[in-house]
Design a protein around this motif. Structure first.
Motif, PDB file in Angstrom:
ATOM      1  N   SER A  35      -5.943  -9.067  -6.906  1.00 59.78           N
ATOM      2  CA  SER A  35      -5.618  -7.406  -6.618  1.00 59.78           C
ATOM      3  C   SER A  35      -4.816  -6.735  -7.246  1.00 59.78           C
ATOM      4  O   SER A  35      -3.563  -7.102  -7.472  1.00 59.78           O
ATOM      5  N   THR A  36      -5.318  -5.440  -7.866  1.00 57.16           N
ATOM      6  CA  THR A  36      -3.999  -4.421  -8.392  1.00 57.16           C
ATOM      7  C   THR A  36      -3.706  -3.550  -7.475  1.00 57.16           C
ATOM      8  O   THR A  36      -3.235  -2.491  -7.822  1.00 57.16           O
ATOM      9  N   ARG A  37      -4.225  -3.852  -5.995  1.00 60.66           N
ATOM     10  CA  ARG A  37      -4.285  -2.666  -4.971  1.00 60.66           C
ATOM     11  C   ARG A  37      -3.558  -3.020  -4.052  1.00 60.66           C
ATOM     12  O   ARG A  37      -3.489  -2.528  -2.923  1.00 60.66           O
ATOM     13  N   ALA A  38      -2.676  -4.500  -3.960  1.00 51.85           N
ATOM     14  CA  ALA A  38      -1.832  -4.911  -2.937  1.00 51.85           C
ATOM     15  C   ALA A  38      -0.573  -3.957  -2.371  1.00 51.85           C
ATOM     16  O   ALA A  38      -0.362  -3.309  -3.254  1.00 51.85           O
ATOM     17  N   LEU A  39      -0.302  -4.130  -1.368  1.00 54.18           N
ATOM     18  CA  LEU A  39       0.883  -3.665  -0.570  1.00 54.18           C
ATOM     19  C   LEU A  39       1.849  -4.343  -0.464  1.00 54.18           C
ATOM     20  O   LEU A  39       1.673  -5.714   0.086  1.00 54.18           O
ATOM     21  N   THR A  40       3.134  -4.248  -0.722  1.00 56.25           N
ATOM     22  CA  THR A  40       4.495  -4.899  -0.430  1.00 56.25           C
ATOM     23  C   THR A  40       4.853  -4.588   1.032  1.00 56.25           C
ATOM     24  O   THR A  40       5.324  -3.286   0.952  1.00 56.25           O
ATOM     25  N   LEU A  41       4.838  -5.287   2.009  1.00 58.06           N
ATOM     26  CA  LEU A  41       5.680  -4.930   3.176  1.00 58.06           C
ATOM     27  C   LEU A  41       6.920  -5.684   3.232  1.00 58.06           C
ATOM     28  O   LEU A  41       6.926  -6.870   3.100  1.00 58.06           O
ATOM     29  N   GLN A  42       8.196  -4.971   3.340  1.00 61.67           N
ATOM     30  CA  GLN A  42       9.277  -5.425   3.384  1.00 61.67           C
ATOM     31  C   GLN A  42       9.926  -5.134   4.899  1.00 61.67           C
ATOM     32  O   GLN A  42      10.205  -3.878   5.255  1.00 61.67           O
ATOM     33  N   GLU A  43      10.004  -6.352   5.440  1.00 66.69           N
ATOM     34  CA  GLU A  43      10.698  -6.107   6.998  1.00 66.69           C
ATOM     35  C   GLU A  43      12.098  -6.641   7.232  1.00 66.69           C
ATOM     36  O   GLU A  43      12.059  -7.855   6.982  1.00 66.69           O
ATOM     37  N   ALA A  44      12.945  -5.935   7.509  1.00 57.74           N
ATOM     38  CA  ALA A  44      14.379  -6.059   7.860  1.00 57.74           C
ATOM     39  C   ALA A  44      14.754  -7.310   6.726  1.00 57.74           C
ATOM     40  O   ALA A  44      14.665  -6.865   5.473  1.00 57.74           O
ATOM     41  N   ASP A  45      15.324  -8.555   7.247  1.00 59.82           N
ATOM     42  CA  ASP A  45      15.693  -9.431   6.238  1.00 59.82           C
ATOM     43  C   ASP A  45      14.601 -10.489   5.942  1.00 59.82           C
ATOM     44  O   ASP A  45      15.045 -11.514   5.094  1.00 59.82           O
ATOM     45  N   TYR A  46      13.414 -10.432   6.255  1.00 56.64           N
ATOM     46  CA  TYR A  46      12.401 -11.282   6.206  1.00 56.64           C
ATOM     47  C   TYR A  46      11.977 -10.963   4.487  1.00 56.64           C
ATOM     48  O   TYR A  46      12.091 -10.086   4.009  1.00 56.64           O
ATOM     49  N   PRO A  47      11.286 -12.550   4.127  1.00 58.20           N
ATOM     50  CA  PRO A  47      10.968 -12.234   2.797  1.00 58.20           C
ATOM     51  C   PRO A  47       9.464 -11.019   2.656  1.00 58.20           C
ATOM     52  O   PRO A  47       9.027 -11.061   3.745  1.00 58.20           O
ATOM     53  N   PRO A  48       9.634 -10.551   1.669  1.00 60.95           N
ATOM     54  CA  PRO A  48       8.396  -9.516   1.303  1.00 60.95           C
ATOM     55  C   PRO A  48       7.000 -10.208   1.614  1.00 60.95           C
ATOM     56  O   PRO A  48       6.869 -11.229   1.230  1.00 60.95           O
ATOM     57  N   VAL A  49       6.265  -9.505   2.112  1.00 58.46           N
ATOM     58  CA  VAL A  49       4.788  -9.892   2.297  1.00 58.46           C
ATOM     59  C   VAL A  49       3.864  -9.048   1.503  1.00 58.46           C
ATOM     60  O   VAL A  49       3.929  -7.859   1.591  1.00 58.46           O
ATOM     61  N   GLN A  50       2.849  -9.644   0.872  1.00 59.72           N
ATOM     62  CA  GLN A  50       1.772  -8.960   0.070  1.00 59.72           C
ATOM     63  C   GLN A  50       0.533  -8.982   1.126  1.00 59.72           C
ATOM     64  O   GLN A  50       0.073  -9.721   1.473  1.00 59.72           O
ATOM     65  N   TYR A  51       0.237  -7.723   1.248  1.00 57.16           N
ATOM     66  CA  TYR A  51      -1.065  -7.433   1.896  1.00 57.16           C
ATOM     67  C   TYR A  51      -2.079  -6.873   0.920  1.00 57.16           C
ATOM     68  O   TYR A  51      -1.836  -5.988   0.350  1.00 57.16           O
ATOM     69  N   ILE A  52      -3.206  -7.480   0.934  1.00 60.34           N
ATOM     70  CA  ILE A  52      -4.344  -7.620  -0.048  1.00 60.34           C
ATOM     71  C   ILE A  52      -5.451  -6.908   0.600  1.00 60.34           C
ATOM     72  O   ILE A  52      -6.117  -7.273   1.887  1.00 60.34           O
ATOM     73  N   PRO A  53      -6.132  -5.689  -0.136  1.00 62.39           N
ATOM     74  CA  PRO A  53      -7.293  -5.378   0.634  1.00 62.39           C
ATOM     75  C   PRO A  53      -8.421  -6.373   0.826  1.00 62.39           C
ATOM     76  O   PRO A  53      -8.553  -7.154  -0.086  1.00 62.39           O
ATOM     77  N   LEU A  54      -9.004  -6.435   2.135  1.00 64.55           N
ATOM     78  CA  LEU A  54     -10.241  -7.210   2.187  1.00 64.55           C
ATOM     79  C   LEU A  54     -11.326  -7.302   1.013  1.00 64.55           C
ATOM     80  O   LEU A  54     -11.769  -8.489   0.640  1.00 64.55           O
ATOM     81  N   GLU A  55     -11.353  -6.106   0.444  1.00 66.39           N
ATOM     82  CA  GLU A  55     -12.395  -6.033  -0.561  1.00 66.39           C
ATOM     83  C   GLU A  55     -12.074  -7.134  -2.047  1.00 66.39           C
ATOM     84  O   GLU A  55     -12.765  -7.153  -2.625  1.00 66.39           O
TER      85      GLU A  55
END
Length: 125
Positions: A35-55
């Motif tokens: 994906s080139t359309r992923a989102l990075t969710l950064q929550e508090a001190d947790y490692p960043p998480v990549q959220y990838i479109p289902l498509e």
């Protein structure tokens, strides 16, 4: 059951931004997401998480499970099993189908537990 809903703030910040790079997810060497359309969710001190479109997930690798969890900042999470060359991994992937407004951008996206897959970022991913 009544659910506590919390709003991100200075004591527990959450940001969601477009990932500036390509994201490739592999399981057992097989590409299962690109994906080139992923989102990075950064929550508090947790490692960043990549959220990838289902498509952007390979067809046939995800199947819903009955598992559910709750996050007071994001809402109800549901889970998928991942089927790849190494077999079936239950609850390896999660999604917030109807996330709370503070993180609404992650709707329609999934995230992978990094212990089950290899997640690479960059043009050479």
């Amino acid at each position: 059951m009544e659910r506590t809903v919390k709003t991100p703030g200075p004591d527990h910040p959450i940001t969601v931004r477009p990932t500036a790079q390509r994201v490739v997810v592999r399981a057992g060497g097989r590409v299962i997401a690109d994906s080139t359309r992923a989102l990075t969710l950064q929550e508090a001190d947790y490692p960043p998480v990549q959220y990838i479109p289902l498509e952007d997930i390979a067809a046939g690798v995800l199947s819903p499970t009955d598992s559910q969890t709750y996050c007071p900042y994001k809402g109800d999470a549901s889970y998928y099993a991942l089927t790849a060359d190494a077999g079936r991994i239950t609850d390896a992937v999660w999604t917030y189908e109807k996330p709370y407004p503070a993180v609404g951008e992650i709707a329609g996206h999934v995230a992978f537990y990094p212990q089950h897959v290899d997640i690479a970022l960059g043009d050479d991913a």
